[in-house]
Scaffold this motif. Structure first.
Motif, PDB file in Angstrom:
ATOM      1  N   UNK A 100       0.807  -1.213   0.000  1.00 35.16           N
ATOM      2  CA  UNK A 100       0.000   0.000   0.000  1.00 35.16           C
ATOM      3  C   UNK A 100       0.848   1.274   0.000  1.00 35.16           C
ATOM      4  N   UNK A 101       2.147   1.135  -0.206  1.00 36.08           N
ATOM      5  CA  UNK A 101       3.023   2.296  -0.185  1.00 36.08           C
ATOM      6  C   UNK A 101       2.634   3.345  -1.226  1.00 36.08           C
ATOM      7  N   UNK A 102       2.241   2.958  -2.469  1.00 38.01           N
ATOM      8  CA  UNK A 102       1.806   3.994  -3.432  1.00 38.01           C
ATOM      9  C   UNK A 102       0.596   4.792  -2.936  1.00 38.01           C
ATOM     10  N   UNK A 103      -0.276   4.166  -2.175  1.00 36.15           N
ATOM     11  CA  UNK A 103      -1.430   4.883  -1.632  1.00 36.15           C
ATOM     12  C   UNK A 103      -0.982   5.861  -0.556  1.00 36.15           C
ATOM     13  N   UNK A 104      -0.070   5.412   0.308  1.00 38.11           N
ATOM     14  CA  UNK A 104       0.425   6.308   1.361  1.00 38.11           C
ATOM     15  C   UNK A 104       1.216   7.462   0.763  1.00 38.11           C
ATOM     16  N   UNK A 105       1.986   7.178  -0.294  1.00 34.87           N
ATOM     17  CA  UNK A 105       2.736   8.247  -0.958  1.00 34.87           C
ATOM     18  C   UNK A 105       1.791   9.255  -1.589  1.00 34.87           C
ATOM     19  N   UNK A 106       0.706   8.761  -2.185  1.00 31.95           N
ATOM     20  CA  UNK A 106      -0.291   9.656  -2.773  1.00 31.95           C
ATOM     21  C   UNK A 106      -0.947  10.519  -1.703  1.00 31.95           C
ATOM     22  N   UNK A 107      -1.182   9.928  -0.538  1.00 38.79           N
ATOM     23  CA  UNK A 107      -1.803  10.648   0.577  1.00 38.79           C
ATOM     24  C   UNK A 107      -0.903  11.782   1.064  1.00 38.79           C
TER      25      UNK A 107
END
Length: 241
Positions: A100-107
């Motif tokens: 889920x790192x891409x989601x956290x980076x987007x956040x």
């Protein structure tokens, strides 16, 4: 003077012409049959920046399609889920999962997750999602059993002939509006007495459908088609505006 070429060569030009015609016809037929959405789109399964198992979220956790695709019943175009939608859960659930790192980076950055769009309608085709789902056409009819897909793939061809199959005979696809987002729904789930009490029955019904043990898709669909006055366009202007 003797002939330089053997006699069988007299037929060679004709044979070449016939072979050429057969080759062109075969190539045309193969292209006509195979270079179509049925073969070029169906089973298309791109790798997404974040793995999203629909079977887990929908079938196991019971999430409704509209939680992520929140505009599908209100707008012509269905939306992809925003980062906010994902983080509503994943600030707490599996918040340290490396997938889920891409989601956290987007956040953190405000840049959207670059999802790979699987289902895309050409610019020359008009398709209104809300008009379909609000009148008994389920997500399943166009997208297949998404609720059982670990990885979403293109399940239907979405060709013009495929669309016309539904527009010409909508009774084969219509279902009660409260079952549109139930992707496991089947006609056997309908209780005839309750259905007839709510929607009535087709004008040309030869029997009292409420007394039957089960209703067919055609009986259900024809009832809803008449109840909602559904007459999908089958001319060019219906979709090519």
């Amino acid at each position: 003077m003797a002939n330089f070429f053997p006699r069988w060569t007299n037929w060679l030009p004709l044979k070449l012409v016939i072979c050429g015609i057969l080759s062109v016809c075969g190539l045309t037929a193969a292209t006509w049959y195979y270079v179509t959405p049925k073969y070029t789109r169906v089973r298309y399964e791109p790798i997404q920046p974040v793995p999203f198992p629909h079977d887990v979220h929908v079938s196991q956790l019971g999430m409704d399609c509209r939680y992520c695709h929140s505009f599908v019943d209100m707008a012509a175009h269905s939306n992809l889920p925003t980062t906010q939608t994902c983080m509503n859960c994943h600030t707490q659930v599996q918040k340290d999962n490396p997938k889920l790192e891409p989601v956290r980076a987007s956040w953190k950055t405000g840049n959207p997750v670059e999802w790979v769009q699987i289902h895309r309608t050409p610019d020359y085709v008009f398709y209104n999602h809300s008009a379909h789902v609000n009148r008994g056409i389920s997500c399943f009819s166009c997208h297949g059993p998404v609720n059982h897909m670990p990885v979403v793939y293109h399940a239907k061809p979405h060709s013009m002939a495929w669309c016309l199959e539904c527009h010409r005979h909508p009774e084969n696809f219509l279902r009660p509006e409260d079952q549109v987002f139930n992707l496991d729904w089947k006609p056997d789930d309908v209780k005839p007495a309750e259905f007839v009490a709510k929607y009535g029955q087709p004008q040309n019904a030869g029997e009292d459908l409420s007394k039957k043990k089960k209703l067919t898709q055609t009986e259900i669909g024809q009832t809803l088609k008449e109840r909602w006055n559904i007459e999908p366009p089958t001319n060019c202007q219906g979709c090519h505006r």
